[in-house]
Design an enzyme around this catalytic site. Structure first.
Site, PDB file in Angstrom:
ATOM      1  N   SER A 267       1.021  -1.054   0.010  1.00 20.50           N
ATOM      2  CA  SER A 267      -0.627   0.407  -0.052  1.00 20.50           C
ATOM      3  C   SER A 267       0.666   1.708  -0.469  1.00 20.50           C
ATOM      4  CB  SER A 267      -0.799   0.089   1.110  1.00 20.50           C
ATOM      5  OG  SER A 267      -2.568   0.608   0.749  1.00 20.50           O
TER       6      SER A 267
ATOM      7  N   ASP B 116      -6.159  -3.516  -3.021  1.00 20.48           N
ATOM      8  CA  ASP B 116      -4.677  -3.288  -1.468  1.00 20.48           C
ATOM      9  C   ASP B 116      -4.071  -3.860  -1.097  1.00 20.48           C
ATOM     10  OD1 ASP B 116      -3.722  -2.142   0.692  1.00 20.48           O
ATOM     11  OD2 ASP B 116      -4.311  -0.266  -0.041  1.00 20.48           O
TER      12      ASP B 116
END
Length: 211
Positions: free
Chosen positions: A42, A158
């Protein structure tokens, strides 16, 4: 496969708190401690990937220091747009993309891996080749704020859902010492919540298409 020498970094996700990774990299550089490889999830993939490609995070630091309240998209607008743009202007986005455009993971000065999640299966996907920007986009594609990224036959979101702080990935790259930086809040448990997350994401995506 490249073998990481010296220290491997595992930079975790955590939204805006992930900008703390810039400070970690600055401290290591000032102390003369070499970084042999980086695994990022991320925001850790954004900061780590940028550093792996350029060897410098001064541009990122300057850009984010200049952010004001007017630069930020409201939560409602972000949910409605789902276009991957966190800022009302393209200034920051264009600066980052301009610096990384055309860069591949293989060409990074420092070995780099980005961690993403397969949106269909919930499996961890380690991105170790191909376009660096696309790998970063996949690793930060947090539902519902960002659109997922299709790479090959996978749809990726993600990486924080499967590996918030990818110390094991840094270790697998060959690092004998791993510095793991955890700035995350509690993530959704993939074991118990991925199916509901996927179903909710499908519903919201359909709603967005309608409205």
């Amino acid at each position: 496969m490249e073998v990481v020498k010296n220290i491997g970094l595992a930079l975790g996700g955590g939204g805006a708190k992930g900008l703390a990774h810039i400070g970690v990299l600055n401290v290591l550089r000032e102390a003369g401690i070499p970084v042999g490889g980086i695994a990022g999830t991320s925001m850790g993939a954004l900061v780590g990937g940028f550093y792996a490609a350029t060897g410098d995070v001064a541009l990122l630091e300057d850009l984010f220091r200049s952010v004001t309240g007017r630069d930020l998209v409201s939560s409602l607008t972000l949910l409605m747009r789902r276009d991957g743009a966190l800022f009302t202007t393209q200034r920051i986005r264009e600066a980052i993309e301009g610096a990384l455009r055309g860069v591949t993971i293989e060409s990074c000065a420092i070995p780099f891996r980005a961690v993403a999640t397969d949106a269909e299966t919930g499996e961890m996907v380690i991105l170790d080749s191909g376009d660096l920007l696309e790998a970063i986009r996949a690793s930060i594609a947090l539902p519902v704020a960002f659109s997922p990224v299709r790479l090959g036959d996978r749809v990726l979101i993600d990486g924080g859902f499967v590996n918030p702080v990818p110390a094991d990935v840094a270790r697998a790259m060959g690092a004998s010492v791993v510095v793991a930086v955890d700035v995350s809040t509690q993530w959704v448990s993939m074991a118990g919540g991925f199916t509901k997350l996927r179903d909710a994401y499908t519903f919201l995506s359909a709603a967005h298409a309608v409205f």
